[in-house]
Design an enzyme around this catalytic site. Structure first.
Site, PDB file in Angstrom:
ATOM      1  N   THR A  60       4.736 -13.856   1.597  1.00  0.00           N
ATOM      2  CA  THR A  60       5.388 -13.285   2.858  1.00  0.00           C
ATOM      3  C   THR A  60       4.757 -11.902   2.869  1.00  0.00           C
ATOM      4  OG1 THR A  60       7.151 -12.530   1.183  1.00  0.00           O
ATOM      5  CG2 THR A  60       7.266 -14.647   2.420  1.00  0.00           C
ATOM      6  N   HIS A  78      -0.456 -10.139  -4.647  1.00  0.00           N
ATOM      7  CA  HIS A  78       0.406  -9.841  -5.813  1.00  0.00           C
ATOM      8  C   HIS A  78       0.671 -11.090  -6.994  1.00  0.00           C
ATOM      9  CE1 HIS A  78       2.687 -11.029  -2.293  1.00  0.00           C
ATOM     10  NE2 HIS A  78       3.506 -11.658  -3.025  1.00  0.00           N
ATOM     11  N   GLY A 102       3.288 -19.813   0.689  1.00  0.00           N
ATOM     12  CA  GLY A 102       4.675 -19.250   0.700  1.00  0.00           C
ATOM     13  C   GLY A 102       4.573 -17.707   0.744  1.00  0.00           C
ATOM     14  N   ASN A 150       1.546 -16.481  -4.588  1.00  0.00           N
ATOM     15  CA  ASN A 150       1.822 -17.292  -3.275  1.00  0.00           C
ATOM     16  C   ASN A 150       0.315 -17.010  -2.700  1.00  0.00           C
ATOM     17  OD1 ASN A 150       4.153 -18.458  -4.343  1.00  0.00           O
ATOM     18  ND2 ASN A 150       5.323 -16.769  -3.565  1.00  0.00           N
ATOM     19  N   HIS A 177      -0.602  -8.739   0.703  1.00  0.00           N
ATOM     20  CA  HIS A 177      -1.211  -7.655  -0.248  1.00  0.00           C
ATOM     21  C   HIS A 177      -0.921  -8.442  -1.443  1.00  0.00           C
ATOM     22  CE1 HIS A 177      -2.218  -3.470  -2.014  1.00  0.00           C
ATOM     23  NE2 HIS A 177      -2.139  -4.129  -2.932  1.00  0.00           N
ATOM     24  N   HIS A 230       3.677 -12.448  -9.088  1.00  0.00           N
ATOM     25  CA  HIS A 230       4.969 -12.354  -9.802  1.00  0.00           C
ATOM     26  C   HIS A 230       4.890 -12.484 -11.189  1.00  0.00           C
ATOM     27  CE1 HIS A 230       6.968 -12.736  -5.679  1.00  0.00           C
ATOM     28  NE2 HIS A 230       5.819 -13.463  -5.277  1.00  0.00           N
ATOM     29  N   HIS A 236      -6.289  -2.830  -1.314  1.00  0.00           N
ATOM     30  CA  HIS A 236      -5.689  -3.670  -0.333  1.00  0.00           C
ATOM     31  C   HIS A 236      -6.513  -4.865  -0.276  1.00  0.00           C
ATOM     32  CE1 HIS A 236      -3.131  -5.323   3.037  1.00  0.00           C
ATOM     33  NE2 HIS A 236      -4.326  -5.721   3.192  1.00  0.00           N
ATOM     34  N   CYS A 283       0.818  -1.237   0.071  1.00  0.00           N
ATOM     35  CA  CYS A 283       0.106  -0.142   0.024  1.00  0.00           C
ATOM     36  C   CYS A 283       0.839   1.196  -0.061  1.00  0.00           C
ATOM     37  CB  CYS A 283      -0.792  -0.007   1.299  1.00  0.00           C
ATOM     38  SG  CYS A 283      -2.436  -1.215   0.980  1.00  0.00           S
TER      39      CYS A 283
HETATM   40  P1  AMP Z   1       5.760 -13.422  -1.640  1.00  0.00           P
HETATM   41  O1  AMP Z   1       6.781 -14.216  -1.107  1.00  0.00           O
HETATM   42  O2  AMP Z   1       5.035 -14.095  -2.789  1.00  0.00           O
HETATM   43  O3  AMP Z   1       4.695 -12.885  -0.788  1.00  0.00           O
HETATM   44  O4  AMP Z   1       6.377 -12.388  -2.388  1.00  0.00           O
HETATM   45  C1  AMP Z   1       6.585 -11.037  -1.800  1.00  0.00           C
HETATM   46  C2  AMP Z   1       7.857 -10.247  -2.720  1.00  0.00           C
HETATM   47  O5  AMP Z   1       7.825  -9.144  -2.408  1.00  0.00           O
HETATM   48  C3  AMP Z   1       9.210 -10.833  -2.637  1.00  0.00           C
HETATM   49  O6  AMP Z   1       9.603 -11.399  -3.844  1.00  0.00           O
HETATM   50  C4  AMP Z   1      10.030  -9.673  -2.153  1.00  0.00           C
HETATM   51  O7  AMP Z   1      11.197  -9.712  -2.950  1.00  0.00           O
HETATM   52  C5  AMP Z   1       9.196  -8.442  -2.432  1.00  0.00           C
HETATM   53  N1  AMP Z   1       9.473  -7.422  -1.880  1.00  0.00           N
HETATM   54  C6  AMP Z   1       9.206  -6.880  -0.631  1.00  0.00           C
HETATM   55  N2  AMP Z   1       9.380  -5.736  -0.301  1.00  0.00           N
HETATM   56  C7  AMP Z   1       9.492  -5.116  -1.449  1.00  0.00           C
HETATM   57  C8  AMP Z   1       9.990  -3.560  -1.985  1.00  0.00           C
HETATM   58  N3  AMP Z   1       9.752  -2.852  -1.126  1.00  0.00           N
HETATM   59  N4  AMP Z   1       9.762  -3.468  -3.283  1.00  0.00           N
HETATM   60  C9  AMP Z   1       9.741  -4.256  -4.035  1.00  0.00           C
HETATM   61  N5  AMP Z   1       9.670  -5.821  -3.826  1.00  0.00           N
HETATM   62  C10 AMP Z   1       9.446  -5.987  -2.577  1.00  0.00           C
HETATM   63 ZN    ZN Z   2      -1.780  -3.351   1.163  1.00  0.00          ZN
END
Ligand code: AMP
Ligand code: ZN
Length: 115
Positions: free
Chosen positions: A96, A101, A94, A88, A99, A103, A46, A7
């Site tokens: 982390t 997203h 997996g 994920n 929010h 890949h 969000h 966010c």
């Molecule tokens: P996931 O493990 O699928 O939740 O992916 C989270 C992704 O967010 C990971 O690949 C991180 O490298 C990426 N990430 C975390 N913080 C940032 C940030 N500030 N800018 C860009 N990517 C980020």
């Molecule tokens: Zn968010």
């Protein structure tokens, strides 16, 4: 959700390299790239995970996300050789960052199973 890192990226409070944005979606470079091209495509709204998406989100936001992915894959020259889209979801998935997203990974040969 003021503490959510994605966010904050949407609001411009954390610097990142934005490669695409429209009224529903933002795409930016992953800070820890796992491939020559590694982007994250997220809704401005969000939504914690795909498991938390409402029917309205599924109808309105997911198509916008996949339209952006298609556009980016073409723009980055990934469409011909191929690419991978990863979502994920939750602890065992997996995830982390809580929010939603997707890949977008490309520029190298992907392996299967992903581990
Ligand atoms: P996931 O493990 O699928 O939740 O992916 C989270 C992704 O967010 C990971 O690949 C991180 O490298 C990426 N990430 C975390 N913080 C940032 C940030 N500030 N800018 C860009 N990517 C980020
Ligand atoms: Zn968010």
């Amino acid at each position: 959700m003021s503490e959510c890192i994605f966010c904050k990226i949407v609001k411009g409070e954390i610097p990142t390299t934005i490669l695409y944005e429209d009224d529903k979606v933002v795409a930016f470079k992953d800070i820890n790239p796992m491939a020559p091209s590694h982007l994250l495509v997220i809704p401005r709204k969000h939504i914690k995970s795909i498991a938390d998406a409402t029917d309205g989100d599924v109808q309105e936001i997911l198509p916008a996300i996949f339209k952006a992915i298609n556009h980016l894959a073409t723009e980055l020259g990934l469409s011909e050789e191929g690419f991978r889209i990863v979502n994920n979801c939750g602890k065992q998935g997996g995830q982390t960052v809580d929010h939603l997203h997707f890949h977008l990974l490309g520029g190298r040969q992907m392996m299967w199973p992903p581990g």
